[in-house]
Design an enzyme around this catalytic site. Structure first.
Site, mmCIF file in Angstrom:
data_model
loop_
_atom_site.group_PDB
_atom_site.id
_atom_site.type_symbol
_atom_site.label_atom_id
_atom_site.label_comp_id
_atom_site.label_asym_id
_atom_site.label_seq_id
_atom_site.Cartn_x
_atom_site.Cartn_y
_atom_site.Cartn_z
ATOM 1 N N HIS A 12 72.215 46.096 -53.605
ATOM 2 C CA HIS A 12 73.164 45.118 -53.431
ATOM 3 C C HIS A 12 74.733 45.719 -52.352
ATOM 4 C CE1 HIS A 12 70.901 42.971 -56.857
ATOM 5 N NE2 HIS A 12 70.923 42.781 -55.725
ATOM 6 N N HIS A 27 66.719 36.470 -60.732
ATOM 7 C CA HIS A 27 67.826 36.469 -60.679
ATOM 8 C C HIS A 27 68.914 35.286 -59.875
ATOM 9 C CE1 HIS A 27 69.309 39.793 -58.211
ATOM 10 N NE2 HIS A 27 67.838 39.201 -57.558
ATOM 11 N N TYR A 75 69.705 47.855 -66.142
ATOM 12 C CA TYR A 75 68.953 46.362 -65.088
ATOM 13 C C TYR A 75 69.751 45.412 -65.648
ATOM 14 C CZ TYR A 75 66.268 44.432 -61.460
ATOM 15 O OH TYR A 75 65.261 44.031 -60.624
ATOM 16 N N ASP A 99 64.064 43.503 -50.740
ATOM 17 C CA ASP A 99 63.802 44.730 -51.348
ATOM 18 C C ASP A 99 61.877 44.428 -51.482
ATOM 19 O OD1 ASP A 99 64.871 43.083 -52.846
ATOM 20 O OD2 ASP A 99 64.802 44.578 -54.349
ATOM 21 N N HIS A 140 59.760 46.303 -59.212
ATOM 22 C CA HIS A 140 60.619 47.280 -59.925
ATOM 23 C C HIS A 140 60.160 48.133 -60.396
ATOM 24 C CE1 HIS A 140 63.163 46.064 -56.348
ATOM 25 N NE2 HIS A 140 64.216 45.145 -56.993
#
Ligand code: FEO
Length: 491
Positions: A23, A147, A194, A83, A227
């Site tokens: 980010h 998110h 995270y 990503d 991830h």
């Protein structure tokens, strides 16, 4: 390179040991990350997500070694961020017309990133299914704002694998793929980091969405994230952890962070922490200089804390910029159920502490008395800071603490300035007669010797004789927010 996940499901992602920022530079990925993509080969061949755009070439190379690209029947894009969907352009250039399953919201974000509205999008909603043969289906579950608005998860029936994308993931790079194969401490640290830094603002949605998914009654044998690890050993552990974290999470922990021009505010932080530890030896206390520490670690500690103490020197009558930046992040993360307080050293004006206090209040923290010290704390002021820490520890205690020790044990018995009731306690007014009183909102101090003639309070009027209609002349709030002052240095 591929890794068998289960039956006809293989990991075909890419590892990124080097990445240190996400980010932009807002999230420090201290342990790298992975971009997990999965290939399902049933009667139909389906690719779940791609990888970061910087790994497009390696991804296509490795995928082509695993499967004839022309046999891919469908691509599922659970989330449009680069990503995960970054290699979509290079892939579809090789297999144009392949259907892309995504949410309606993703039409906007995928086209917004790739500028290919002609791609064969197949928008899906929660509950929609894609039959992939051999008696198995992919079931789509929208997870808006977890998110991004476009986020979704995909569930593989039969094998009971939930492809959860960002949710339940972590920025963690390891040659091992499964959760039971890696260092458990490192893994959970990265999971919490995270969640704390990315998902905290959406906690109410996390709870609602998880309960919705659990309500489907689907068995979950694995959670395959986008991830980090694939959760195959007790995969519900991370789901239950998310429910715990989403519920105004806090531990018996207090975090102090500050910035300091001349080390004076740092001296205050150290002394306050000593006082906290003295009054409550079991509480965890963490101290960070925002100019020197990883901010994501600080935010993770704030997430874990029941309360935070934020300190800054006053510079140009405002707080130091790195403290202001942290408070802006904290406001955005929308922590709930936590306590906060400001402290700091000043020279000729003490605006920083007042501004921090206001910002903490705006961010939803339950505010306790703040503390200012003029110039460098001397021994007495250091002791006042320790006493402030003791009071904070008692106010914020999650369990019953031992009664406060006599001030004599702190070496301040002969100092009338510290022979006060605890700063933020609600002491009866009668005990405050003759003492200076601090407005806990704006830090204005009522001095009985001066009174407040503008409100017809004559010099020499003790606090308990001040009319109940009295209003703080600086912020306009009434007597209820006033507390006894610890001493002149703590004005
Ligand atoms: Fe929201 Fe891993 O990107």
């Amino acid at each position: 390179m591929s890794i068998l996940v289960k039956n006809n499901v293989h990991w075909v992602g890419q590892r990124d040991w080097e990445v240190r920022d996400f980010h932009g530079t807002e999230y420090r990925t201290l342990r790298g990350t992975s971009y997990n993509s999965y290939l399902i080969r049933e009667e139909k061949t389906v690719l779940i997500d791609t990888v970061d755009h910087r790994f497009s070439r390696e991804f296509i190379r490795d995928l082509a070694a695993e499967v004839d690209l022309s046999t891919i029947d469908a691509v599922v894009i659970n989330h449009a961020e680069e990503d995960h969907a970054g290699a979509l352009g290079e892939l579809l250039a090789l297999i144009p017309g392949t259907p892309v399953y995504c949410t309606n919201n993703a039409l906007d974000s995928i086209v917004g990133h790739h500028h290919h509205p002609e791609w064969n999008f197949q928008p899906v909603c929660t509950g929609d299914k894609l039959d992939i043969g051999n008696g198995k289906q992919l079931v789509f579950i929208e997870t808006p704002m977890l998110h991004w608005p476009d986020s979704m998860m995909t569930y593989l029936t039969g094998d009971a694998v939930l492809f959860s994308n960002d949710a339940f993931g972590q920025h963690y790079c390891d040659e091992h793929l499964f959760n039971d194969e890696v260092d458990q401490g490192e893994l959970m640290d990265q999971c919490l980091r995270y969640y704390a830094n990315i998902l905290t603002p959406f906690s109410p949605l996390v709870t609602a969405k998880i309960n919705e998914v659990l309500g489907f009654g689907l068995p979950v044998d694995m959670v395959a994230t986008a991830h980090g690890v694939v959760w195959r050993d007790n995969p519900t552990q991370i789901i239950l952890k998310y429910l715990e974290w989403a519920n105004n999470y806090q531990e018996d922990r207090i975090t102090l962070f500050y910035d300091s021009m001349s080390n004076n505010t740092r001296m205050m932080a150290d002394a306050i922490a000593q006082g906290i530890h003295e009054a409550d030896p079991l509480v965890t206390v963490k101290i960070f200089n925002v100019a020197r520490h990883d901010k994501n670690e600080i935010l993770s500690n704030v997430f874990r804390s029941k309360g935070v103490l934020v300190g800054s020197s006053t510079m140009n009558n405002v707080m130091m910029p790195k403290v202001a930046g942290m408070l802006e992040e904290i406001t955005g993360l929308r922590f709930r159920g936590k306590k906060g307080s400001a402290f700091g050293s000043f020279g000729w004006a003490g605006g920083a502490v007042d501004r921090i206090q206001t910002r903490l209040m705006d961010a939803g923290f339950d505010i306790a008395l703040s503390l200012k010290a003029k110039w460098r704390p001397d021994a007495r002021t250091v002791e006042l800071c320790r006493e402030h820490g003791r009071q904070i520890a008692r106010q914020w205690a999650l369990r019953r603490l031992e009664p406060a020790r006599s001030l004599a044990t702190h070496g301040a018995a002969n100092d009338p300035a510290v022979s006060k009731v605890p700063a933020a306690s609600k002491a009866p007014a009668a005990t405050c007669a003759g003492e200076s009183m601090l407005c806990t909102v704006c830090q204005w101090v009522y001095d009985p010797a001066l009174g407040e003639p503008d409100q017809l309070v004559a010099p020499g009027t003790p606090w308990d004789a001040v009319p109940e209609t009295f209003l703080c002349p600086k912020c306009g709030i009434g007597k209820a927010v006033f507390e006894p002052v610890l001493g002149k240095a703590a004005a």
